[in-house]
Design a protein around this motif. Structure first.
Motif, PDB file in Angstrom:
ATOM      1  N   ILE A  48      -7.009  -0.357   6.841  1.00  0.00           N
ATOM      2  CA  ILE A  48      -6.786  -0.951   5.522  1.00  0.00           C
ATOM      3  C   ILE A  48      -7.695  -0.334   4.466  1.00  0.00           C
ATOM      4  CG2 ILE A  48      -8.437  -2.858   5.670  1.00  0.00           C
ATOM      5  CD1 ILE A  48      -6.358  -4.659   4.392  1.00  0.00           C
ATOM      6  N   LEU A  49      -8.808   0.261   4.894  1.00  0.00           N
ATOM      7  CA  LEU A  49      -9.739   0.876   3.950  1.00  0.00           C
ATOM      8  C   LEU A  49      -9.204   2.183   3.374  1.00  0.00           C
ATOM      9  CD1 LEU A  49     -13.113   0.342   5.844  1.00  0.00           C
ATOM     10  CD2 LEU A  49     -12.284  -0.932   3.866  1.00  0.00           C
ATOM     11  N   VAL A  50      -8.245   2.807   4.030  1.00  0.00           N
ATOM     12  CA  VAL A  50      -7.726   4.101   3.567  1.00  0.00           C
ATOM     13  C   VAL A  50      -6.211   4.081   3.396  1.00  0.00           C
ATOM     14  CG1 VAL A  50      -9.624   5.430   4.548  1.00  0.00           C
ATOM     15  CG2 VAL A  50      -7.652   4.909   5.967  1.00  0.00           C
ATOM     16  N   THR A  92      -4.261   2.431   1.027  1.00  0.00           N
ATOM     17  CA  THR A  92      -3.761   2.446  -0.337  1.00  0.00           C
ATOM     18  C   THR A  92      -4.612   3.358  -1.209  1.00  0.00           C
ATOM     19  OG1 THR A  92      -5.069   0.473  -0.827  1.00  0.00           O
ATOM     20  CG2 THR A  92      -2.777   0.132  -0.190  1.00  0.00           C
ATOM     21  N   LYS A  93      -4.066   3.753  -2.359  1.00  0.00           N
ATOM     22  CA  LYS A  93      -4.664   4.813  -3.173  1.00  0.00           C
ATOM     23  C   LYS A  93      -6.050   4.456  -3.691  1.00  0.00           C
ATOM     24  CE  LYS A  93      -3.744   7.715  -7.209  1.00  0.00           C
ATOM     25  NZ  LYS A  93      -2.790   8.030  -8.303  1.00  0.00           N
ATOM     26  N   ARG A  94      -6.175   3.336  -4.419  1.00  0.00           N
ATOM     27  CA  ARG A  94      -7.461   2.987  -5.013  1.00  0.00           C
ATOM     28  C   ARG A  94      -8.483   2.624  -3.944  1.00  0.00           C
ATOM     29  NH1 ARG A  94      -7.821   1.673 -10.324  1.00  0.00           N
ATOM     30  NH2 ARG A  94      -9.163  -0.140  -9.959  1.00  0.00           N
ATOM     31  N   MET A  95      -8.048   1.927  -2.900  1.00  0.00           N
ATOM     32  CA  MET A  95      -8.967   1.563  -1.826  1.00  0.00           C
ATOM     33  C   MET A  95      -9.447   2.809  -1.097  1.00  0.00           C
ATOM     34  SD  MET A  95     -10.273  -1.260  -0.471  1.00  0.00           S
ATOM     35  CE  MET A  95     -11.793  -0.389  -0.605  1.00  0.00           C
ATOM     36  N   ARG A  96      -8.563   3.777  -0.915  1.00  0.00           N
ATOM     37  CA  ARG A  96      -8.937   5.020  -0.235  1.00  0.00           C
ATOM     38  C   ARG A  96      -9.946   5.807  -1.061  1.00  0.00           C
ATOM     39  NH1 ARG A  96      -4.272   6.414   0.982  1.00  0.00           N
ATOM     40  NH2 ARG A  96      -3.719   7.613  -0.875  1.00  0.00           N
ATOM     41  N   ARG A  97      -9.753   5.850  -2.377  1.00  0.00           N
ATOM     42  CA  ARG A  97     -10.690   6.572  -3.231  1.00  0.00           C
ATOM     43  C   ARG A  97     -12.074   5.933  -3.188  1.00  0.00           C
ATOM     44  NH1 ARG A  97      -9.410   7.000  -9.531  1.00  0.00           N
ATOM     45  NH2 ARG A  97      -9.996   4.793  -9.408  1.00  0.00           N
ATOM     46  N   VAL A 137      -7.197  -6.496  -1.189  1.00  0.00           N
ATOM     47  CA  VAL A 137      -6.863  -5.114  -1.488  1.00  0.00           C
ATOM     48  C   VAL A 137      -5.681  -5.067  -2.451  1.00  0.00           C
ATOM     49  CG1 VAL A 137      -6.076  -2.929  -0.497  1.00  0.00           C
ATOM     50  CG2 VAL A 137      -7.779  -4.299   0.704  1.00  0.00           C
ATOM     51  N   ALA A 138      -4.757  -5.999  -2.293  1.00  0.00           N
ATOM     52  CA  ALA A 138      -3.616  -6.055  -3.203  1.00  0.00           C
ATOM     53  C   ALA A 138      -4.078  -6.272  -4.641  1.00  0.00           C
ATOM     54  CB  ALA A 138      -2.671  -7.180  -2.773  1.00  0.00           C
TER      55      ALA A 138
END
Length: 594
Positions: free
Chosen positions: A346-348, A350-355, A535-536
């Motif tokens: 879950i940390l990687v 989605t886009k913003r969470m991955r960044r 995260v959402a």
């Protein structure tokens, strides 16, 4: 515009619960109990005991600067060998072979097996005793890295143990094992055994730090909690200075480790009188023991508690409200590891969470590598490693304290950008300083240590605010492991680069800090911002435009089929879709989203 936004996932209703608000309610109720207890002898005893322990830890982590340094040495050929002298132009300090005249008049090269070591700076070191030169020189940085490798693997294990079996039990077992290992290493005659002990010392490192820190944080009332969190680490700086002073007086590495490990024994009887964290006892349902701890705290602090029935009712409410957060902690250790692996994605995902995740990982990797590279690099940045380590500890005092008003006034991102740039500037400029001006090189390295120490603290504060509530624990845990990975790399990096070019460590650490400054620019500022619960919510926040001049209400068009509440001052999002929203504020209309 209101900064606190309510986020609704319209396509995944009910997927993300309001667990953060429950946790906040739980914290508030327990903070009410702590407010009744106040701050007195009971709280200060825990703080003083843990502060004393923190003062001893640097002597176990950083002695490699004096135990396994790169000692100047020359080859000592056998007495009966006909050695061909080397030319002055080609003579180097580290000789791994010597030339002899063969029987037929030819020149033969023989490997060196004995060396004469220079004692002008260092005394009897582990480097000399076990001949850690030439083909065995990689064992010198390995002595330091073994501790960090153990700490890398020990953090998740000890964290699970402390949550499952309690802070005091974990602290007691960890400190006993840590003390025994620290006091036994100077008696070991074998290098392999010494390295194994170093690994297990690192393995139990977090068992002595994390539970104790949690006990301090969970026993101080909210208004003094941040101050206690800073005070508990201040003795670390004192421990570094003591290590440098004692090492200059005791040049023998066995006497040094013996002397610096003896004070660990004083912690054990003091730790016996520590109380288990009452918060942990309440959450675990051990209310009778929690009540005894609170009553003892009230006697020490000379205050009165509410009636027992009221306390038990409050404890029951706290346990029920926090039960949802403890579900993930049930099960065995293997189940705990499986959960960590499954939830890491879950940390990687989605886009913003991955960044955010990748940027934070690099920043802590750079901080860990730079901090211990500068701490253990006294022989690269000064002519006296003893003075260097003392001054290095002294530099951490302002680096640890000045960050408090700095982040409160200027935020997190911009101070860190400046601090990383300053670190890079002083380390890169040190490469142009002639060796004869050693005091200037040491001064630049110490300034870099000060700025990097401050940046290290701000990074930890920033990441706690960047990760949403539902992934904050696992985000901080994995990020901390990246810091330990950087710490593991730093001894090899500094030692190998120094053997190639004396200024190489400064260039590499400076470039690493320079890149960290640019990476920090990719992160959002979190000063005064609401912490994301999910995260959402973090991903949806990318569509928000803030209008500070008006308090307004955003509403979705009716075609999306959501209930409208014209008075709610919040923004609603369709997760994963760019939905234009209408804003109503007085007589003005705006678009919330692009």
């Amino acid at each position: 515009m209101a900064r606190y936004l309510s986020v609704i996932n319209a396509t995944n209703k009910g997927r993300y619960s309001g667990g953060h608000h429950k946790n906040k309610m739980t914290s508030n109720k327990f903070d009410d109990i702590l407010s009744r207890l106040g701050t007195g002898k009971w709280n200060f005893y825990t703080l003083i005991v843990m502060s004393y322990w923190m003062m001893q830890v640097p002597s176990q982590i950083l002695p490699g600067a004096f135990i396994t340094p790169a000692v100047p040495h020359t080859c000592r050929p056998p007495p009966n060998a006909t050695v061909i002298p080397q030319d002055n132009d080609t003579h180097i300090q580290e000789q791994c072979s010597y030339m002899v005249m063969g029987g037929n008049g030819s020149v033969e090269e023989h490997p060196c097996t004995e060396w004469d070591f220079d004692h002008s700076v260092y005394g009897d070191t582990l480097t000399e005793e076990f001949k850690l030169v030439c083909g065995r020189k990689f064992l010198r940085p390995l002595y330091n890295s073994m501790y960090f490798i153990g700490s890398f693997f020990g953090s998740p294990v000890n964290g699970w143990f402390a949550d499952r079996y309690g802070r005091k039990l974990t602290l007691t077992i960890g400190s006993i094992v840590y003390t025994v290992l620290g006091n036994s290493i100077n008696w070991l005659p074998d290098l392999t055994a010494i390295l194994v002990v170093r690994f297990f010392s690192g393995l139990f490192h977090s068992a002595c730090i994390q539970p104790g820190y949690s006990m301090v944080m969970e026993t101080f009332e909210a208004r003094y909690r941040s101050v206690a969190g800073i005070i508990i680490f201040m003795p670390w700086c004192v421990g570094m200075m003591v290590l440098g002073g004692v090492a200059s007086v005791l040049p023998n590495w066995r006497w040094l480790t013996f002397t610096m490990s003896l004070p660990l024994l004083l912690f054990l009887p003091a730790a016996w009188f520590l109380d288990e964290s009452p918060r942990w006892l309440i959450v675990r349902g051990r209310h009778s023991k929690a009540l005894r701890v609170l009553q003892r705290a009230a006697r020490w602090n000379k205050v009165s508690l509410p009636p027992e029935r009221e306390l038990r009712t409050l404890m029951q409410d706290i346990m029920i409200e926090s039960r949802g957060h403890e579900v993930s902690k049930k099960g065995g250790f293997m189940s705990h590891l499986k959960t960590i692996v499954e939830q890491f994605s879950i940390l990687v995902r989605t886009k913003r969470m991955r960044r955010i995740t990748l940027c934070v990982y690099y920043l802590l990797l750079a901080c860990g590598m730079g901090y211990y590279g500068l701490s253990l690099g006294g022989e690269s940045f000064s002519t006296s490693p003893y003075i260097y380590i003392v001054m290095s500890g002294l530099m951490e005092v302002p680096g640890s304290t000045l960050t408090i008003p700095l982040v409160g006034r200027c935020g997190r991102r911009y101070p860190n950008v400046v601090l990383f740039f300053l670190t890079a500037a002083v380390l890169l400029s040190a490469t142009f300083i002639p060796k004869r001006i050693s005091w200037l090189m040491m001064a630049l390295a110490l300034v870099g240590k000060l700025t990097l120490s401050a940046a290290f603290q701000i990074v930890y504060l920033h990441l706690t605010e960047l990760f949403p509530t539902e992934v904050r624990t696992r985000g901080m845990g994995t990020a901390s492991m990246m810091s330990k990975l950087g710490s593991t790399i730093s001894p090899f990096l500094v030692d190998s680069l120094r053997s190639v070019w004396g200024s190489a460590p400064s260039i590499v650490l400076g470039c690493t800090s320079l890149l960290a400054a640019f990476v920090t620019c990719l992160l959002p500022e979190t000063k005064g911002a609401a912490l994301h619960d999910t995260v959402a919510g973090l991903e949806a926040s990318g569509y928000v435009r803030y209008y500070h001049d008006y308090m307004f209400t955003c509403t979705l068009p009716r075609r999306h089929g959501l209930n409208q509440n014209q008075n709610q001052k919040a923004v609603y999002f369709i997760i994963g879709r760019n939905v234009p929203l209408r804003v109503r504020s007085s007589s003005k209309r705006h678009d919330c989203c692009d």
